[in-house]
Scaffold this motif. Structure first.
Motif, PDB file in Angstrom:
ATOM      1  N   ASP A 195      -9.209  48.558  -8.794  1.00 56.94           N
ATOM      2  CA  ASP A 195      -9.366  49.574  -9.838  1.00 56.94           C
ATOM      3  C   ASP A 195     -10.825  49.871 -10.166  1.00 56.94           C
ATOM      4  O   ASP A 195     -11.111  50.581 -11.140  1.00 56.94           O
ATOM      5  CB  ASP A 195      -8.645  49.126 -11.115  1.00 56.94           C
ATOM      6  CG  ASP A 195      -7.139  49.029 -10.941  1.00 56.94           C
ATOM      7  OD1 ASP A 195      -6.596  49.806 -10.147  1.00 56.94           O
ATOM      8  OD2 ASP A 195      -6.518  48.155 -11.581  1.00 56.94           O
ATOM      9  N   CYS A 196     -11.727  49.345  -9.374  1.00 55.79           N
ATOM     10  CA  CYS A 196     -13.164  49.521  -9.641  1.00 55.79           C
ATOM     11  C   CYS A 196     -13.716  50.705  -8.856  1.00 55.79           C
ATOM     12  O   CYS A 196     -13.285  50.982  -7.722  1.00 55.79           O
ATOM     13  CB  CYS A 196     -13.931  48.245  -9.267  1.00 55.79           C
ATOM     14  SG  CYS A 196     -13.430  46.784 -10.196  1.00 55.79           S
TER      15      CYS A 196
ATOM     16  N   ARG B 293     -18.318  47.316 -14.934  1.00 51.30           N
ATOM     17  CA  ARG B 293     -18.697  48.393 -15.862  1.00 51.30           C
ATOM     18  C   ARG B 293     -20.196  48.383 -16.146  1.00 51.30           C
ATOM     19  O   ARG B 293     -20.830  49.437 -16.244  1.00 51.30           O
ATOM     20  CB  ARG B 293     -17.906  48.275 -17.162  1.00 51.30           C
ATOM     21  CG  ARG B 293     -16.511  48.892 -17.091  1.00 51.30           C
ATOM     22  CD  ARG B 293     -15.908  49.058 -18.478  1.00 51.30           C
ATOM     23  NE  ARG B 293     -15.610  47.764 -19.086  1.00 51.30           N
ATOM     24  CZ  ARG B 293     -14.450  47.142 -18.940  1.00 51.30           C
ATOM     25  NH1 ARG B 293     -13.497  47.671 -18.201  1.00 51.30           N
ATOM     26  NH2 ARG B 293     -14.240  45.984 -19.537  1.00 51.30           N
TER      27      ARG B 293
ATOM     28  N   GLU C 106      -8.606  42.357  -6.619  1.00 54.10           N
ATOM     29  CA  GLU C 106      -9.398  42.271  -7.862  1.00 54.10           C
ATOM     30  C   GLU C 106     -10.314  43.481  -8.036  1.00 54.10           C
ATOM     31  O   GLU C 106     -10.674  43.838  -9.160  1.00 54.10           O
ATOM     32  CB  GLU C 106     -10.228  40.992  -7.879  1.00 54.10           C
ATOM     33  CG  GLU C 106      -9.435  39.723  -8.153  1.00 54.10           C
ATOM     34  CD  GLU C 106      -8.578  39.283  -6.979  1.00 54.10           C
ATOM     35  OE1 GLU C 106      -7.521  38.653  -7.223  1.00 54.10           O
ATOM     36  OE2 GLU C 106      -8.958  39.555  -5.814  1.00 54.10           O
TER      37      GLU C 106
ATOM     38  N   ASP D 167     -13.888  43.182 -14.340  1.00 55.84           N
ATOM     39  CA  ASP D 167     -13.944  44.543 -14.878  1.00 55.84           C
ATOM     40  C   ASP D 167     -15.153  44.741 -15.783  1.00 55.84           C
ATOM     41  O   ASP D 167     -15.840  45.767 -15.708  1.00 55.84           O
ATOM     42  CB  ASP D 167     -12.666  44.856 -15.656  1.00 55.84           C
ATOM     43  CG  ASP D 167     -11.451  44.989 -14.739  1.00 55.84           C
ATOM     44  OD1 ASP D 167     -11.661  45.109 -13.521  1.00 55.84           O
ATOM     45  OD2 ASP D 167     -10.320  44.964 -15.252  1.00 55.84           O
ATOM     46  N   ASP D 168     -15.430  43.761 -16.642  1.00 53.44           N
ATOM     47  CA  ASP D 168     -16.579  43.860 -17.547  1.00 53.44           C
ATOM     48  C   ASP D 168     -17.882  43.899 -16.772  1.00 53.44           C
ATOM     49  O   ASP D 168     -18.798  44.677 -17.100  1.00 53.44           O
ATOM     50  CB  ASP D 168     -16.595  42.675 -18.514  1.00 53.44           C
ATOM     51  CG  ASP D 168     -15.472  42.737 -19.535  1.00 53.44           C
ATOM     52  OD1 ASP D 168     -14.816  43.787 -19.622  1.00 53.44           O
ATOM     53  OD2 ASP D 168     -15.254  41.730 -20.243  1.00 53.44           O
TER      54      ASP D 168
END
Length: 430
Positions: free
Chosen positions: A383-384, A356, A380, A352-353
């Motif tokens: 949600d991106c 972003r 994985e 996630d990091d």
């Protein structure tokens, strides 16, 4: 008895099923059985979170320009397994891999019956490298890159003449700890009593750990920003222009051939290492060797250009700090380009990091997976913000490359294991 290169690789890679096995008992046992080849080496030990490979390459390049044969042990590989054990940047031969496997395999099998169990793949390869540079191809200097952490890394059986710690970042936290202090403690585990240390670590808490370890062991410490400093003058077509000032000398208008502002600190570490070897170990290194060595350094998978027209590049930014460095480089060098990012990672990373950060620079963000243990998949990336193409990246790569316009760039990044597969596919398509 192993007879072919293919058999050797099959046996070596078969050790992967044992996973990561921290600890030095198996390595110490093998070194004892081999009559301690690690004691015959003159080595530089390079640890840290990011920039280890680039720093190794720049030290090697400087010394090679000075006329020395330099051994390197690095991981992972991009094009060929043999890259991990190299002399002057040239991987050892298939025949030598077979020879080394036949030396280490009986020991690995004997270890299976001990309380420590059989060695991991990385331990096997490390033992092969140590034996190779001690018994088969002795060289004036070997540079060892730490695999993970430091304190319990299999390379930590060597006693170097110089230790380099690049930086500290939040990576491999399931093994090294969840704070910079804990990770720094593991990285500082490669510091040996009386052996000098050069570091670019900047976080106060992490640097304090390294300073304390150096002080207790009476190891001279050279810190970026203290005993040496570096100035980034400009990004130029050939790379990065820098000035460096230190207690061992000063240089102006050096060109670092590895592109990216993050390479400035790595170059400073390499230059300090070379200066230390010249000053205290009588390596005959002149200014021209330093200039040519930094300029000519090349490390696969680090801002590597796969194609100039159309512009296709890849960079092994596989953790949040690496991704941040990549995004800064892209903003600085390719701000006028339309940017497509193809990204794949291991599920153990902070995906996630990283995503972003990539969202800040990507006009199109594409996620892939690949055939490797722990490779991140659709779950994985669910949600991106981006497009998930799974294992369809070879077709995407071919089609996207064919359609790129003059003002567009395709950047492939993430796991170095993924980049290895990408490069094979790209060369095949090309």
């Amino acid at each position: 008895m192993i007879h072919t290169y293919e058999e050797a690789l099959e046996w070596i890679h078969g050790r992967l099923k044992l996973g990561i096995k921290p600890g030095l008992k198996r390595m110490e046992w093998m070194m004892e059985k081999l009559d301690h080849p690690e004691r015959r080496l003159k080595a530089v030990h390079v640890g840290g979170t990011n920039g280890k490979g680039s720093t190794v390459e720049m030290i090697r390049s400087i010394l090679q320009e000075a006329g020395y044969h330099v051994g390197t042990f690095t991981s992972p590989y991009i094009e060929q397994f043999n890259e991990r054990i190299s002399v002057n940047g040239k991987p050892i031969s298939n025949e030598e891999i077979v020879q080394l496997t036949n030396v280490i395999k009986p020991l690995a099998e004997e270890l299976e019956n001990t309380e420590w169990g059989g060695p991991s793949e990385f331990e096997v390869i490390t033992a092969m490298a140590i034996y190779y540079f001690a018994k088969i191809r002795p060289v004036p200097l070997v540079i060892f890159e730490v695999g993970m952490g430091g304190r319990f890394d299999s390379t930590n059986v060597i006693i170097p003449i110089l230790t380099v710690i690049t930086n500290i970042g939040m990576d491999h936290m399931e093994y090294l700890g969840d704070t910079v202090e804990k990770i720094a403690f593991e990285k500082a585990g490669i510091i040996k009593n009386g052996i000098p240390v050069i570091t670019a670590v900047h976080q106060e808490d992490a640097l304090a750990v390294i300073q304390n370890k150096s002080k207790k062991g009476r190891s001279s410490l050279y810190r970026l920003g203290k005993e040496f400093s570096v100035e980034h003058v400009a990004s130029v077509p050939e790379g990065e222009k820098i000035n460096l000032s230190s207690v061992l000398g000063s240089w102006e208008d050096l060109i670092v051939g590895l592109k990216g502002v993050h390479q400035v600190e790595n170059a400073a570490l390499a230059l300090m290492a070379a200066s230390y070897l010249k000053t205290f170990f009588s390596f005959l290194i002149e200014e021209e060797h330093i200039r040519d060595g930094l300029k000519n350094a090349f490390w696969p998978g680090r801002m590597e250009v796969l194609s100039e027209k159309p512009l296709v590049m890849m960079d092994g930014a596989h953790n949040p700090d690496g991704i941040k460095a990549l995004t800064e480089t892209i903003k600085q060098r390719y701000s006028e380009y339309k940017r497509t990012i193809l990204f794949a990672a291991l599920k153990t990373k902070k995906i996630d990091d990283m995503v972003r950060s990539l969202e800040e620079i990507a006009d199109e963000l594409v996620f892939a997976t690949f055939d490797f243990p722990k490779a991140a998949g659709q779950e994985e990336f669910s949600d991106c913000n981006g497009t998930y193409i799974g294992e369809g990246w070879p077709s995407f790569l071919k089609e996207k490359t064919a359609s790129l316009q003059e003002n567009e760039i395709l950047m492939i990044t993430g796991s170095l294991y993924f980049l290895s597969e990408v490069k094979k596919a790209f060369q095949k398509n090309k």
